[in-house]
Structures are given as structure tokens and as C-alpha cells.
Design an enzyme around this catalytic site. Sequence first.
Site, PDB file in Angstrom:
ATOM      1  N   GLY A 108      -4.909  -1.863   1.730  1.00 52.26           N
ATOM      2  CA  GLY A 108      -6.272  -2.126   2.162  1.00 52.26           C
ATOM      3  C   GLY A 108      -7.259  -1.271   1.403  1.00 52.26           C
ATOM      4  CE  LYS A 136      -7.900  -2.664   7.756  1.00 47.73           C
ATOM      5  NZ  LYS A 136      -6.533  -2.679   7.232  1.00 47.73           N
ATOM      6  CG  ASP A 186      -0.166   0.460  -4.026  1.00 46.40           C
ATOM      7  OD1 ASP A 186      -1.209   0.282  -4.694  1.00 46.40           O
ATOM      8  OD2 ASP A 186      -0.153   1.129  -2.978  1.00 46.40           O
ATOM      9  N   GLY A 226      -2.086   6.738   1.250  1.00 41.61           N
ATOM     10  CA  GLY A 226      -1.850   7.783   2.245  1.00 41.61           C
ATOM     11  C   GLY A 226      -0.861   7.390   3.321  1.00 41.61           C
ATOM     12  CE1 TYR A 261     -10.901  -0.891   6.124  1.00 41.84           C
ATOM     13  CE2 TYR A 261     -11.671  -0.432   8.335  1.00 41.84           C
ATOM     14  CZ  TYR A 261     -10.726  -0.286   7.352  1.00 41.84           C
ATOM     15  OH  TYR A 261      -9.591   0.454   7.594  1.00 41.84           O
ATOM     16  N   GLY A 278       0.835  -1.205   0.000  1.00 38.69           N
ATOM     17  CA  GLY A 278       0.000   0.000   0.000  1.00 38.69           C
ATOM     18  C   GLY A 278       0.864   1.248   0.000  1.00 38.69           C
ATOM     19  CB  ALA A 296       0.819   3.944  -4.434  1.00 44.04           C
TER      20      ALA A 296
HETATM   21  P1  NAD Z   1      -5.230   4.595   0.753  1.00 46.49           P
HETATM   22  O1  NAD Z   1      -6.413   4.216  -0.061  1.00 46.49           O
HETATM   23  O2  NAD Z   1      -4.704   5.961   0.676  1.00 46.49           O
HETATM   24  O3  NAD Z   1      -4.027   3.567   0.494  1.00 46.49           O
HETATM   25  C1  NAD Z   1      -4.226   2.187   0.367  1.00 46.49           C
HETATM   26  C2  NAD Z   1      -3.230   1.663  -0.645  1.00 46.49           C
HETATM   27  O4  NAD Z   1      -3.462   0.250  -0.791  1.00 46.49           O
HETATM   28  C3  NAD Z   1      -3.397   2.291  -2.041  1.00 46.49           C
HETATM   29  O5  NAD Z   1      -2.165   2.776  -2.538  1.00 46.49           O
HETATM   30  C4  NAD Z   1      -3.943   1.175  -2.881  1.00 46.49           C
HETATM   31  O6  NAD Z   1      -3.537   1.216  -4.253  1.00 46.49           O
HETATM   32  C5  NAD Z   1      -3.368  -0.059  -2.165  1.00 46.49           C
HETATM   33  N1  NAD Z   1      -4.163  -1.229  -2.507  1.00 46.49           N
HETATM   34  C6  NAD Z   1      -5.525  -1.325  -2.506  1.00 46.49           C
HETATM   35  N2  NAD Z   1      -5.890  -2.537  -2.957  1.00 46.49           N
HETATM   36  C7  NAD Z   1      -4.754  -3.208  -3.230  1.00 46.49           C
HETATM   37  C8  NAD Z   1      -4.500  -4.496  -3.759  1.00 46.49           C
HETATM   38  N3  NAD Z   1      -5.491  -5.324  -4.111  1.00 46.49           N
HETATM   39  N4  NAD Z   1      -3.207  -4.886  -3.903  1.00 46.49           N
HETATM   40  C9  NAD Z   1      -2.200  -4.045  -3.584  1.00 46.49           C
HETATM   41  N5  NAD Z   1      -2.389  -2.803  -3.109  1.00 46.49           N
HETATM   42  C10 NAD Z   1      -3.650  -2.396  -2.940  1.00 46.49           C
HETATM   43  O7  NAD Z   1      -5.640   4.236   2.250  1.00 46.49           O
HETATM   44  P2  NAD Z   1      -4.929   4.531   3.644  1.00 46.49           P
HETATM   45  O8  NAD Z   1      -5.891   5.297   4.451  1.00 46.49           O
HETATM   46  O9  NAD Z   1      -3.523   4.995   3.483  1.00 46.49           O
HETATM   47  O10 NAD Z   1      -4.955   3.052   4.214  1.00 46.49           O
HETATM   48  C11 NAD Z   1      -3.792   2.297   4.542  1.00 46.49           C
HETATM   49  C12 NAD Z   1      -4.215   1.217   5.535  1.00 46.49           C
HETATM   50  O11 NAD Z   1      -4.668   1.861   6.738  1.00 46.49           O
HETATM   51  C13 NAD Z   1      -5.385   0.360   5.051  1.00 46.49           C
HETATM   52  O12 NAD Z   1      -5.163  -0.985   5.422  1.00 46.49           O
HETATM   53  C14 NAD Z   1      -6.558   0.930   5.797  1.00 46.49           C
HETATM   54  O13 NAD Z   1      -7.590  -0.012   5.971  1.00 46.49           O
HETATM   55  C15 NAD Z   1      -5.911   1.325   7.107  1.00 46.49           C
HETATM   56  N6  NAD Z   1      -6.646   2.323   7.882  1.00 46.49           N
HETATM   57  C16 NAD Z   1      -6.946   3.540   7.349  1.00 46.49           C
HETATM   58  C17 NAD Z   1      -7.653   4.445   8.115  1.00 46.49           C
HETATM   59  C18 NAD Z   1      -8.043   5.807   7.593  1.00 46.49           C
HETATM   60  O14 NAD Z   1      -8.856   6.476   8.259  1.00 46.49           O
HETATM   61  N7  NAD Z   1      -7.490   6.253   6.476  1.00 46.49           N
HETATM   62  C19 NAD Z   1      -8.043   4.116   9.428  1.00 46.49           C
HETATM   63  C20 NAD Z   1      -7.705   2.866   9.929  1.00 46.49           C
HETATM   64  C21 NAD Z   1      -7.004   1.974   9.153  1.00 46.49           C
END
Ligand code: NAD
Length: 256
Positions: free
Chosen positions: A70, A153, A31, A11, A149, A7, A9
Amino acid sequence: MGTVITGSAGGIGAATRARLEERGERVIGVDVRDAEVIADLSSAAGREAMVAGVAHACGGVLDGLVAGAGIAGGPGELVGAVNWFGALATLEGLRPMLARGTAPAAVAISSNSTTCQPHSAELVDAFLAGDEEAALALAARDATGIGVYPATKLALARWVRRHAVQSDWIGAGIRLNAVAPGLIHTPMTADGIDFVLSLGDTYPVPVDRAGLASEVAALIDLLLGADGGFFCGSVVLMDGGTEAALRPDDWPLAPS
Ligand code: NAD
């Protein structure tokens, strides 16, 4: 050698990558786009390509791993395939490379949805049982993936706690922990932040803002590095106070 971030690429992954690279560490990103290893973790073939691509890039030796890829919603079976089976394949598939590393550590990205949102215990058990076809058939009943979801987790948090203390992980010198972020400002949440912050008592955020990806990256960095050397099997919440506000007396749950 180096640290793998799945992941990378997105956030939190990109913020973690930037933080490690700023001090000269080598990061191998995984990614579906903009990464050293392009792999789709929703499928068995993509997971195999991930392990092979990482092995090739790091020479079979890793010092760090962040299992962060994710998705927040979509068909339930896809959320289950990426968030749980993809993360599991990452942790299990790259573990042997970590075992050859220097002071190796891994961090899985869980979520405070584990304790702040309802989940299906049946689905969590199905994930942990490991039969992908059966578990994803159950997950497929949720067309939006919103209920799947938190189950993904929670399975991840439980798996980390179960395995971190075993011979394959800490017994092999690898520290394994998880972070459980709350509402974080990333592309995943960008469209929903104002709505979530307006929920008030249903989903309170006492600090009155979304967290920053860089704040989660700093916590991941701590857990990966020497200053985090006593963390093992921890699931560390970082959620602006949501969990404490919703469930002030639910921790600790001491043995009765
Ligand atoms: P995001 O969407 O910015 O980044 C997620 C990255 O995962 C993306 O670059 C996407 O291309 C990659 N991805 C998605 N599906 C994929 C696949 N099938 N194979 C490979 N890569 C894949 O999201 P984020 O907020 O940076 O989330 C990162 C992690 O943090 C995730 O697991 C998310 O569930 C978790 N999270 C996020 C939050 C939030 O509020 N943003 C809160 C709790 C947990």
C-alpha cells in the site's frame, strides 16, 4: 506451499516476514523491490505477473496470504490502484491457491482511517462496484490521495466482511480477516509521526506513541495461525486507543 506477503519489503510486511521466517516458515514476498516476486500491483500487467510469479514459486498451493502492499499518498488514482485494486487482485487471484492449502488463512491490511478519517461514500461504492476505470477517474480528483486512502481501506474492510463468510472463502476452508492499524512506525509514516502525535484531540493516541510494525505482525500471525481459528470476517483494530477515544459509543451498532 508457504505464505505470500505483498509489501514484504516495507515496514509491516517485513516485520511479518521476519516473524514467520524465525520459526522456519516459508515466505514468498511480493513487492516492487527486494522480493521473490517483483510486481507492481498498480497495473493489470503487474497483478498478472504477481499471480503467475506466486503460482510458479509455490507450485499452486498456499497456506497463508497477507495483502499488505500500500501507499499513503500520491495521485489519487495511484492510491486507488495500489491499495484497492491491487489488494483485490491479490485476494481474488491467489484464493484458488489458498483453497489447495493446509488450514489456509488470509489477512488484508486495512486501517483505522476507515472510521477515524472522513471518506467519500461515493468513492467507496465505486471501488466496491469494481469498474476500475470509472473508480480511478473519481479518485483522480484528489491530487494528494489523502482523501482516497481511507476510501480504499474502507472498501477493503467491507469486501473482507462480505466475502469471508461466503462459499469461496470460509466455504472453501479459507479464513479471511483484516487488521486495521492506527499510527504505526514504518517507512510510510516515519516523516509524519511527530506531527500526528502532536495533533492532540483531533487524532488522540492514548498510549502516547506510535505502534511498532512487530506489534502488527504479531496480530497478523495470530489471525493466520491455529490460535486465530475462530476469526472469520473480523476487522481487528490495533491503534493505541485512537478509535476508542474518538468514537467511544459507536460500537457496537446493533440492528435497530
Ligand atoms: P511501507 O511503505 O513501509 O511498506 C509498503 C510496502 O508496499 C513497500 O515495501 C512498498 O514497496 C510496497 N508497495 C508500494 N506500492 C506497491 C506496488 N505498486 N506494488 C507492489 N508493492 C508496492 O508501509 P507500511 O506502513 O508497512 O504499510 C503496510 C500496509 O499497512 C499498507 O497497506 C498501509 O496502508 C497499511 N497501514 C499502515 C499504517 C501505518 O501507520 N504505517 C497504518 C494503517 C495501515
